[in-house]
Design a protein around this motif. Sequence first.
Motif, short mmCIF file in Angstrom:
data_model
loop_
_atom_site.label_atom_id
_atom_site.label_comp_id
_atom_site.label_asym_id
_atom_site.label_seq_id
_atom_site.Cartn_x
_atom_site.Cartn_y
_atom_site.Cartn_z
N TYR A 183 1.34 -1.07 -0.03
CA TYR A 183 -0.10 -0.14 0.07
C TYR A 183 1.08 0.99 0.17
CZ TYR A 183 -2.96 -3.68 1.71
OH TYR A 183 -4.10 -4.62 1.01
N VAL B 168 1.24 5.11 0.53
CA VAL B 168 1.79 6.26 0.33
C VAL B 168 2.25 7.43 0.18
CG1 VAL B 168 0.45 5.00 2.56
CG2 VAL B 168 2.17 5.84 2.60
N ALA C 63 -0.32 9.43 -1.55
CA ALA C 63 -1.29 9.33 -1.09
C ALA C 63 -2.08 10.96 -0.99
CB ALA C 63 -1.82 8.74 0.17
N GLY D 121 -4.35 9.16 -3.71
CA GLY D 121 -4.86 8.34 -2.94
C GLY D 121 -4.20 7.08 -2.71
N VAL D 122 -4.23 6.33 -1.77
CA VAL D 122 -3.20 5.20 -1.55
C VAL D 122 -3.13 4.22 -3.04
CG1 VAL D 122 -2.81 3.33 0.41
CG2 VAL D 122 -3.91 5.37 0.80
N GLN D 123 -2.16 3.79 -3.00
CA GLN D 123 -2.27 2.45 -4.04
C GLN D 123 -1.32 1.39 -4.06
OE1 GLN D 123 -2.88 4.14 -7.73
NE2 GLN D 123 -3.25 6.42 -6.38
N GLU E 172 -2.89 3.44 5.99
CA GLU E 172 -4.26 4.21 6.98
C GLU E 172 -3.22 5.32 7.96
OE1 GLU E 172 -7.31 1.66 7.91
OE2 GLU E 172 -8.38 1.44 5.87
N PHE F 118 -1.19 7.22 6.17
CA PHE F 118 -1.74 8.60 5.55
C PHE F 118 -2.37 9.33 6.55
CE2 PHE F 118 -5.83 10.16 4.04
CZ PHE F 118 -5.60 11.02 2.97
#
Length: 86
Positions: free
Chosen positions: A6, A8, A11, A15-17, A64, A67
Motif C-alpha cells: 500500500y 502512501v 497519497a 490516494g493510496v495505491q 492508513e 496517511f
Amino acid sequence: MSKLAYIVKYALTSGVQVVDVEKQGVKPSGISDGYWYGKWSGSDGYSDSFKEGRDFSFDIKEAEKMFEEMKVKKLKSLDKQIKKIS
C-alpha cells in the motif's frame, strides 16, 4: 518474489495505491537496503522505488495510519503558511 504493498508516498495527491512490489538489491555487505521496486499498469506504465515504512506498508492499517499522519502534517504546514500571509 513480489508482494502487494500500500503506497502512501503520493497519497495526498492521488490516494493510496495498491502495487505489486519486488525487493531491490542488497548492499555489498549482504544487508538489505530496505528499498522495493514497484510498477503499476496505467497509461504511462509508471514505476518507482519505495522505502518500506516511509513510502509504503504491507499492512493496510499501517498504511492508513501513515496517511493520516501525512495529512495532519500537511494541514499544520498549510495553517502555518496561512498565518504567515494573514
